[in-house]
Design a protein around this motif. Structure first.
Motif, PDB file in Angstrom:
ATOM      1  N   SER A  30       0.832  -1.207   0.000  1.00  0.00           N
ATOM      2  CA  SER A  30       0.000   0.000   0.000  1.00  0.00           C
ATOM      3  C   SER A  30       0.864   1.254   0.000  1.00  0.00           C
ATOM      4  N   MET A  31       1.880   1.261   0.849  1.00  0.00           N
ATOM      5  CA  MET A  31       2.765   2.431   0.889  1.00  0.00           C
ATOM      6  C   MET A  31       3.601   2.540  -0.383  1.00  0.00           C
ATOM      7  N   ALA A  32       3.987   1.401  -0.959  1.00  0.00           N
ATOM      8  CA  ALA A  32       4.718   1.431  -2.228  1.00  0.00           C
ATOM      9  C   ALA A  32       3.839   1.990  -3.339  1.00  0.00           C
ATOM     10  N   ALA A  33       2.562   1.600  -3.349  1.00  0.00           N
ATOM     11  CA  ALA A  33       1.635   2.125  -4.355  1.00  0.00           C
ATOM     12  C   ALA A  33       1.446   3.628  -4.187  1.00  0.00           C
ATOM     13  N   ALA A  34       1.375   4.085  -2.935  1.00  0.00           N
ATOM     14  CA  ALA A  34       1.232   5.523  -2.689  1.00  0.00           C
ATOM     15  C   ALA A  34       2.463   6.285  -3.183  1.00  0.00           C
ATOM     16  N   ALA A  81      17.986  -0.234 -10.552  1.00  0.00           N
ATOM     17  CA  ALA A  81      17.277   0.949 -10.063  1.00  0.00           C
ATOM     18  C   ALA A  81      16.909   0.703  -8.613  1.00  0.00           C
ATOM     19  N   GLY A  82      17.388   1.570  -7.728  1.00  0.00           N
ATOM     20  CA  GLY A  82      17.140   1.405  -6.306  1.00  0.00           C
ATOM     21  C   GLY A  82      17.142   2.739  -5.599  1.00  0.00           C
ATOM     22  N   PRO A  83      16.895   2.742  -4.302  1.00  0.00           N
ATOM     23  CA  PRO A  83      16.813   4.005  -3.569  1.00  0.00           C
ATOM     24  C   PRO A  83      18.149   4.728  -3.427  1.00  0.00           C
ATOM     25  N   LEU A  84      19.246   4.032  -3.651  1.00  0.00           N
ATOM     26  CA  LEU A  84      20.556   4.666  -3.529  1.00  0.00           C
ATOM     27  C   LEU A  84      21.100   5.148  -4.865  1.00  0.00           C
ATOM     28  N   PHE A  93      -0.097  -3.358 -16.563  1.00  0.00           N
ATOM     29  CA  PHE A  93       1.176  -3.582 -15.870  1.00  0.00           C
ATOM     30  C   PHE A  93       1.270  -2.808 -14.556  1.00  0.00           C
ATOM     31  N   LEU A  94       0.199  -2.141 -14.151  1.00  0.00           N
ATOM     32  CA  LEU A  94       0.244  -1.354 -12.920  1.00  0.00           C
ATOM     33  C   LEU A  94       0.577  -2.204 -11.692  1.00  0.00           C
ATOM     34  N   PRO A  95      -0.031  -3.396 -11.509  1.00  0.00           N
ATOM     35  CA  PRO A  95       0.392  -4.218 -10.360  1.00  0.00           C
ATOM     36  C   PRO A  95       1.871  -4.585 -10.409  1.00  0.00           C
ATOM     37  N   ASN A  96       2.401  -4.821 -11.606  1.00  0.00           N
ATOM     38  CA  ASN A  96       3.842  -5.091 -11.723  1.00  0.00           C
ATOM     39  C   ASN A  96       4.648  -3.906 -11.220  1.00  0.00           C
ATOM     40  N   LEU A  97       4.212  -2.707 -11.598  1.00  0.00           N
ATOM     41  CA  LEU A  97       4.936  -1.509 -11.175  1.00  0.00           C
ATOM     42  C   LEU A  97       4.879  -1.326  -9.664  1.00  0.00           C
ATOM     43  N   VAL A  98       3.765  -1.702  -9.052  1.00  0.00           N
ATOM     44  CA  VAL A  98       3.664  -1.605  -7.593  1.00  0.00           C
ATOM     45  C   VAL A  98       4.666  -2.558  -6.934  1.00  0.00           C
ATOM     46  N   VAL A  99       4.801  -3.753  -7.482  1.00  0.00           N
ATOM     47  CA  VAL A  99       5.787  -4.700  -6.940  1.00  0.00           C
ATOM     48  C   VAL A  99       7.202  -4.168  -7.171  1.00  0.00           C
ATOM     49  N   PHE A 100       7.439  -3.549  -8.330  1.00  0.00           N
ATOM     50  CA  PHE A 100       8.742  -2.922  -8.566  1.00  0.00           C
ATOM     51  C   PHE A 100       9.007  -1.851  -7.506  1.00  0.00           C
ATOM     52  N   ALA A 101       7.965  -1.070  -7.190  1.00  0.00           N
ATOM     53  CA  ALA A 101       8.113  -0.031  -6.168  1.00  0.00           C
ATOM     54  C   ALA A 101       8.399  -0.645  -4.803  1.00  0.00           C
ATOM     55  N   LEU A 102       7.779  -1.789  -4.514  1.00  0.00           N
ATOM     56  CA  LEU A 102       8.061  -2.481  -3.250  1.00  0.00           C
ATOM     57  C   LEU A 102       9.529  -2.888  -3.181  1.00  0.00           C
ATOM     58  N   ALA A 103      10.041  -3.437  -4.273  1.00  0.00           N
ATOM     59  CA  ALA A 103      11.457  -3.814  -4.301  1.00  0.00           C
ATOM     60  C   ALA A 103      12.348  -2.580  -4.170  1.00  0.00           C
ATOM     61  N   TRP A 104      11.900  -1.473  -4.742  1.00  0.00           N
ATOM     62  CA  TRP A 104      12.691  -0.236  -4.680  1.00  0.00           C
ATOM     63  C   TRP A 104      12.785   0.279  -3.247  1.00  0.00           C
ATOM     64  N   ILE A 105      11.646   0.346  -2.544  1.00  0.00           N
ATOM     65  CA  ILE A 105      11.677   0.888  -1.182  1.00  0.00           C
ATOM     66  C   ILE A 105      12.358  -0.065  -0.208  1.00  0.00           C
ATOM     67  N   SER A 106      12.430  -1.349  -0.557  1.00  0.00           N
ATOM     68  CA  SER A 106      13.109  -2.295   0.330  1.00  0.00           C
ATOM     69  C   SER A 106      14.628  -2.202   0.202  1.00  0.00           C
ATOM     70  N   GLY A 107      15.098  -1.581  -0.880  1.00  0.00           N
ATOM     71  CA  GLY A 107      16.530  -1.501  -1.121  1.00  0.00           C
ATOM     72  C   GLY A 107      17.035  -2.557  -2.072  1.00  0.00           C
ATOM     73  N   ALA A 108      16.203  -3.565  -2.371  1.00  0.00           N
ATOM     74  CA  ALA A 108      16.630  -4.613  -3.298  1.00  0.00           C
ATOM     75  C   ALA A 108      16.734  -4.084  -4.720  1.00  0.00           C
ATOM     76  N   GLY A 109      15.856  -3.151  -5.080  1.00  0.00           N
ATOM     77  CA  GLY A 109      15.879  -2.571  -6.413  1.00  0.00           C
ATOM     78  C   GLY A 109      15.341  -3.530  -7.464  1.00  0.00           C
ATOM     79  N   PHE A 110      15.375  -3.083  -8.701  1.00  0.00           N
ATOM     80  CA  PHE A 110      14.899  -3.908  -9.809  1.00  0.00           C
ATOM     81  C   PHE A 110      15.699  -3.569 -11.058  1.00  0.00           C
ATOM     82  N   ALA A 111      15.572  -4.421 -12.050  1.00  0.00           N
ATOM     83  CA  ALA A 111      16.317  -4.257 -13.301  1.00  0.00           C
ATOM     84  C   ALA A 111      15.374  -3.847 -14.418  1.00  0.00           C
TER      85      ALA A 111
END
Length: 425
Positions: A207-211, A273-276, A248-266
């Protein structure tokens, strides 16, 4: 009507409706001369391939290189638009409701079997008709993989109509539990509540990643619009592109979850692509890519707090459930309360964090995939890396939330007492 036949008819209806929904935007583009090849056979095959893709069936793309040294190359299109996968899932959910309503407890399997056989047959027929020299389709995949979202939707719908798993499958869960030992019931309650808490943590994180994704799109809206204008796809083309992006919006939300966790995505081989920071190569002109944070992000590390906040919420939720039987058992075995409280809380954080991490890994695996062309054969977060990051951050949050829970509960009771005192006056 026999139940197996009713199930087959429900599946046929769901398959046809989902195919028509998927084909509608493709037909619209075709009707406006949007394809270079305007043959109807191309239209039908493209619609069938799209239907298989939203069910998760990978498509083997064969392309030819350019120049005198041209040679066939191939890639697998396995990037599933999870938003469009909801179409067959919801249709199956409706079919499951209807079949459960028409069946007795010990007869539902007949309806489900007939339904799944029909859907598998529809998938095989679609794969056989729609495969070409440029797009390869495994008939086994076309038969079995569509049964996953469809079968899951049917089971969920049937469960909702039945009201309980016991009525759905004909097993008396209460009687079965009564034959187990008290320790087994305590362990089951503990693990069940921990799994629910892990689900709470994951949903809060999503939810927070989607926001945050919505905020990012709003901030970069001018860049997104500029890409739309640069494509010059026209009203119909722009509308179809928007539908695809919404898929693809749900995919993007999962990408955002990976981004905020620090794992990032390709977004391509060798990209990250990550928070750092973000390091990606040239990307195709897809509007949503314009909202990707670029360069070095000075305060990107703040995003790592989000999964920890979700974990704190899950820890507080678990405290309110009152199912920490491991803490009770450990307190009986060891008299040092300072040790048992700390140890049980750490174990709880590890268990709930692991559950959230495993669920996040599953979502990362579903959301990622390959576009089958060029560098875009690696898109999305790495499931293992996402699981580790989410598990660690949620686990830390659970420890904090569970430890702070008694204080939060006490503050809430004090506020309620003050309100009662004011109302009493």
């Amino acid at each position: 009507m026999p139940l197996w036949l009713q199930g087959a008819l429900e599946s046929a209806q769901a398959a046809v409706i989902s195919a028509l929904v998927v084909a509608a935007p493709i037909v619209t583009v075709w009707a406006t001369a949007g394809f270079q090849n305007s043959g109807f056979d191309l239209l039908a095959r493209l619609a069938g391939q799209a239907w298989l893709l939203i069910h998760g069936v990978p498509l083997l793309l064969a392309t030819a290189g350019a120049g005198s040294a041209a040679h066939p190359d191939s890639g697998t299109l396995s990037l599933i638009p999870l938003g469009l996968t909801l179409i067959p899932f919801l249709l199956a959910w409706r079919a499951g409701l209807r079949l459960a309503r028409a069946s007795y407890t010990d007869q539902l399997w007949q309806a489900l079997l007939g339904s799944w056989l029909m859907y598998a047959g529809f998938g095989v027929a679609t794969g056989f008709v729609c495969r070409t020299s440029d797009v390869g389709i495994s008939l086994w995949s076309a038969a079995l993989i569509p049964l996953i979202p469809f079968g899951l939707g049917m089971v969920v719908g049937a469960r909702r109509e039945a009201g309980s798993w016991s009525r759905l499958i004909g097993v008396d869960a209460v009687a079965w539990l009564s034959r187990t030992s008290q320790h087994s019931r305590w362990a089951g309650s503990y693990l069940g509540s921990a799994i629910k808490a892990g689900w709470v943590a994951l949903m809060a994180s999503l939810s927070m990643a989607a926001a945050l994704l919505a905020v990012d799109l709003f901030i970069h809206w001018n860049l997104v619009v500029a890409v739309y204008e640069g494509l010059d796809a026209g009203a119909i083309g722009g509308a179809v592109l928007t539908i695809v992006l919404l898929g693809f919006l749900p995919n993007l939300v999962v990408f955002a979850l990976a981004w905020i966790s620090g794992a990032g995505f390709a977004l391509g081989v060798g990209s990250a692509a990550g928070p750092l920071g973000t390091a990606v190569g040239p990307l195709p002109s897809i509007p949503v890519f314009a909202a990707l944070p670029s360069g070095s992000l000075d305060f990107g590390f703040v995003a790592l707090v989000v999964p920890a906040l979700a974990g704190a919420l899950a820890g507080w939720w678990f405290l309110r459930e009152g199912e920490n039987h491991f803490d009770e058992w450990l307190s009986i075995k060891v008299r040092a309360r300072w040790f048992t409280a700390a140890a049980s809380t750490l174990v709880l954080g590890a268990v709930i964090g692991s559950v959230a991490g495993l669920l996040a890994a599953g979502l990362a695996w579903l959301a990622g995939g390959s576009a089958g062309i060029g560098r875009l054969t690696e898109i999305g977060p790495d499931p293992l890396r996402t699981a580790l990051f989410v598990a660690a951050e949620v686990g830390i949050g659970v420890v904090i939330g569970y430890a702070a829970g008694p204080w939060l509960e006490r503050q809430q009771k004090l506020r309620e007492a003050d309100l009662e005192a004011v109302n009493g006056r």
